[in-house]
Motif scaffolding. Structure first.
Motif, PDB file in Angstrom:
ATOM      1  N   VAL A   1      64.934  74.861  95.989  1.00  0.00           N
ATOM      2  CA  VAL A   1      64.706  76.011  96.860  1.00  0.00           C
ATOM      3  C   VAL A   1      63.223  76.350  96.829  1.00  0.00           C
ATOM      4  CG1 VAL A   1      65.180  78.459  97.250  1.00  0.00           C
ATOM      5  CG2 VAL A   1      67.009  76.953  96.469  1.00  0.00           C
ATOM      6  N   GLY A   2      62.643  76.502  98.032  1.00  0.00           N
ATOM      7  CA  GLY A   2      61.256  76.934  98.087  1.00  0.00           C
ATOM      8  C   GLY A   2      60.335  75.895  98.669  1.00  0.00           C
ATOM      9  N   GLN A   3      59.092  75.959  98.259  1.00  0.00           N
ATOM     10  CA  GLN A   3      58.031  75.147  98.831  1.00  0.00           C
ATOM     11  C   GLN A   3      58.024  73.761  98.207  1.00  0.00           C
ATOM     12  OE1 GLN A   3      54.159  77.045  99.068  1.00  0.00           O
ATOM     13  NE2 GLN A   3      53.124  75.091  98.722  1.00  0.00           N
ATOM     14  N   PHE A   4      58.403  72.751  98.982  1.00  0.00           N
ATOM     15  CA  PHE A   4      58.377  71.388  98.460  1.00  0.00           C
ATOM     16  C   PHE A   4      56.936  71.020  98.104  1.00  0.00           C
ATOM     17  CE2 PHE A   4      58.051  66.764  98.905  1.00  0.00           C
ATOM     18  CZ  PHE A   4      59.076  66.369  98.052  1.00  0.00           C
ATOM     19  N   GLY A   5      56.748  70.526  96.897  1.00  0.00           N
ATOM     20  CA  GLY A   5      55.407  70.223  96.431  1.00  0.00           C
ATOM     21  C   GLY A   5      54.718  71.416  95.803  1.00  0.00           C
ATOM     22  N   GLY A   6      55.392  72.559  95.760  1.00  0.00           N
ATOM     23  CA  GLY A   6      54.835  73.731  95.104  1.00  0.00           C
ATOM     24  C   GLY A   6      54.965  73.617  93.591  1.00  0.00           C
ATOM     25  N   TYR A   7      54.600  74.691  92.914  1.00  0.00           N
ATOM     26  CA  TYR A   7      54.682  74.714  91.452  1.00  0.00           C
ATOM     27  C   TYR A   7      56.149  74.532  91.049  1.00  0.00           C
ATOM     28  CZ  TYR A   7      54.073  76.627  86.674  1.00  0.00           C
ATOM     29  OH  TYR A   7      54.047  76.815  85.318  1.00  0.00           O
ATOM     30  N   PRO A   8      56.495  73.418  90.363  1.00  0.00           N
ATOM     31  CA  PRO A   8      57.900  73.188  90.038  1.00  0.00           C
ATOM     32  C   PRO A   8      58.359  74.035  88.853  1.00  0.00           C
ATOM     33  CG  PRO A   8      56.567  71.379  89.203  1.00  0.00           C
ATOM     34  CD  PRO A   8      55.626  72.292  89.948  1.00  0.00           C
ATOM     35  N   VAL A   9      59.510  74.682  89.031  1.00  0.00           N
ATOM     36  CA  VAL A   9      60.101  75.515  87.983  1.00  0.00           C
ATOM     37  C   VAL A   9      61.571  75.124  87.855  1.00  0.00           C
ATOM     38  CG1 VAL A   9      60.598  77.842  87.171  1.00  0.00           C
ATOM     39  CG2 VAL A   9      58.528  77.410  88.528  1.00  0.00           C
ATOM     40  N   ILE A  10      61.959  74.628  86.689  1.00  0.00           N
ATOM     41  CA  ILE A  10      63.349  74.264  86.431  1.00  0.00           C
ATOM     42  C   ILE A  10      64.110  75.517  86.021  1.00  0.00           C
ATOM     43  CG2 ILE A  10      64.914  72.776  85.125  1.00  0.00           C
ATOM     44  CD1 ILE A  10      62.896  71.292  86.876  1.00  0.00           C
ATOM     45  N   VAL A  11      65.157  75.840  86.767  1.00  0.00           N
ATOM     46  CA  VAL A  11      65.957  77.034  86.500  1.00  0.00           C
ATOM     47  C   VAL A  11      67.259  76.631  85.804  1.00  0.00           C
ATOM     48  CG1 VAL A  11      67.120  79.027  87.514  1.00  0.00           C
ATOM     49  CG2 VAL A  11      64.987  78.185  88.524  1.00  0.00           C
ATOM     50  N   HIS A  12      67.534  77.246  84.671  1.00  0.00           N
ATOM     51  CA  HIS A  12      68.774  77.009  83.935  1.00  0.00           C
ATOM     52  C   HIS A  12      69.691  78.205  84.166  1.00  0.00           C
ATOM     53  CE1 HIS A  12      65.777  74.475  81.893  1.00  0.00           C
ATOM     54  NE2 HIS A  12      66.793  73.691  81.591  1.00  0.00           N
ATOM     55  N   HIS A  13      70.778  77.958  84.910  1.00  0.00           N
ATOM     56  CA  HIS A  13      71.694  79.037  85.287  1.00  0.00           C
ATOM     57  C   HIS A  13      72.448  79.581  84.071  1.00  0.00           C
ATOM     58  CE1 HIS A  13      75.111  76.299  84.872  1.00  0.00           C
ATOM     59  NE2 HIS A  13      74.492  75.409  85.630  1.00  0.00           N
ATOM     60  N   GLY A  14      73.198  80.657  84.276  1.00  0.00           N
ATOM     61  CA  GLY A  14      73.898  81.320  83.188  1.00  0.00           C
ATOM     62  C   GLY A  14      75.233  80.682  82.850  1.00  0.00           C
ATOM     63  N   LEU A  15      76.058  81.426  82.109  1.00  0.00           N
ATOM     64  CA  LEU A  15      77.341  80.901  81.637  1.00  0.00           C
ATOM     65  C   LEU A  15      78.241  80.501  82.789  1.00  0.00           C
ATOM     66  CD1 LEU A  15      79.082  80.496  79.017  1.00  0.00           C
ATOM     67  CD2 LEU A  15      80.105  82.712  79.547  1.00  0.00           C
ATOM     68  N   VAL A  16      78.196  81.256  83.864  1.00  0.00           N
ATOM     69  CA  VAL A  16      78.885  80.892  85.101  1.00  0.00           C
ATOM     70  C   VAL A  16      77.826  80.795  86.187  1.00  0.00           C
ATOM     71  CG1 VAL A  16      80.581  81.567  86.822  1.00  0.00           C
ATOM     72  CG2 VAL A  16      81.017  82.042  84.405  1.00  0.00           C
ATOM     73  N   GLY A  17      77.617  79.591  86.689  1.00  0.00           N
ATOM     74  CA  GLY A  17      76.579  79.403  87.692  1.00  0.00           C
ATOM     75  C   GLY A  17      76.606  77.997  88.241  1.00  0.00           C
ATOM     76  N   ASP A  18      75.672  77.735  89.145  1.00  0.00           N
ATOM     77  CA  ASP A  18      75.522  76.403  89.717  1.00  0.00           C
ATOM     78  C   ASP A  18      74.148  76.333  90.361  1.00  0.00           C
ATOM     79  OD1 ASP A  18      75.804  77.852  92.091  1.00  0.00           O
ATOM     80  OD2 ASP A  18      77.883  77.254  92.381  1.00  0.00           O
ATOM     81  N   ALA A  19      73.954  75.385  91.270  1.00  0.00           N
ATOM     82  CA  ALA A  19      72.633  75.169  91.846  1.00  0.00           C
ATOM     83  C   ALA A  19      72.252  76.184  92.916  1.00  0.00           C
ATOM     84  CB  ALA A  19      72.555  73.756  92.440  1.00  0.00           C
ATOM     85  N   ALA A  20      73.205  77.023  93.318  1.00  0.00           N
ATOM     86  CA  ALA A  20      72.924  77.989  94.382  1.00  0.00           C
ATOM     87  C   ALA A  20      72.068  79.141  93.862  1.00  0.00           C
ATOM     88  CB  ALA A  20      74.234  78.526  94.956  1.00  0.00           C
TER      89      ALA A  20
END
Length: 263
Positions: A8-27
């Protein structure tokens, strides 16, 4: 192995890996997309085993995580440095990335994150039922943990539907996906939090910003505060209130801090 992920966001932008919570997914919600555009960030969410499109798989401890996702990062073209975000139960995985990839993780942002439970005094800050739960997670069978978290998720689905929140459809989809995997994801999370992580606070050498409510009833503030004092480069942002889910203001501040860290 198949891995689910979202970008999600600017392709080629500053990459940030998001680790979701106990119940979550890629959304991620619309606020995340707006912040990505405003700050030149690309949020990348990797669904952990037992979540979304990623099938369950075994992990011995949290320190296994960097080696597990290294091929995924390479496939996504993330060969340089990146930041990592850990949300609630995703925080230990963000910490694992920083500990296992010190030359690649430039910054950590932790939102209502599970603290270093095995550091002296941290688990003592939990109420008796919380300490008892972690004791049970260490010894319970995988089948019993899956059964426990299936009940938890079904109850959570009911509460989400009743609440009528704006994000209820997205949360319900995440919960349904967890249940399709028989709650293997949350069951593994519980066990891995309860056993030795394979690293400690001193192994986190990158700057770390922590946001936490002082009245958080899921992750006690005192536990998060005590854990943070032992991180070498931690900045804390403690808010009044009894919430656990980050507010839009917290997300905005987090995005601003991460964007500034590369300037």
């Amino acid at each position: 192995m198949t891995w689910g992920f979202g970008r999600v966001g600017q392709f080629g932008g500053y990459p940030v890996i998001v680790h979701h919570g106990l119940v979550g997914d890629a959304a991620l919600g619309p606020t995340w997309a707006e912040l990505a555009r405003a700050h030149g960030i690309e949020w990348i969410v990797i669904e952990r085993p037992g979540y979304g499109a990623t099938p369950p798989t075994e992990m011995d401890r949290l320190s296994d995580w960097p080696a597990m996702i290294a091929p995924v990062l390479n496939e996504l073209g993330l060969t340089e440095r990146f930041a990592a975000v850990g949300i609630s139960a995703g925080a230990p995985y963000a910490y694992a990335c920083a500990a296992g990839m010190p030359d690649r993780v430039s910054h950590l942002a932790i939102l209502s994150g599970v603290p270093f439970l095995h550091f002296t005094g941290v688990l003592d800050a939990y109420p008796p039922d919380g300490r008892a739960a972690y004791a049970r997670y260490r010894t319970a069978s995988d089948a019993d943990l899956r059964d426990e978290f299936q009940v938890f998720c079904r109850n959570a689905v009911a509460r989400v539907i009743e609440s009528g929140d704006v994000d209820s459809d997205r949360m319900r989809a995440s919960l349904d996906a967890v249940l399709r995997h028989d709650a293997a994801g949350p069951a593994r999370e519980a066990r891995l939090q309860a056993v030795d992580w394979g690293f400690g606070p001193a192994d986190i050498v990158c700057p770390t910003d922590i946001w936490h409510f002082k009245g958080d009833e899921m992750v006690p503030f005192k536990a998060a505060q005590h854990s943070a004092t032992h991180l070498p480069k931690a900045a804390t942002h403690f808010a009044m209130g009894a919430g656990h889910i980050a507010t839009e203001g917290m997300l905005e501040e987090m995005a601003r801090v991460l964007a500034q860290s590369i300037r």
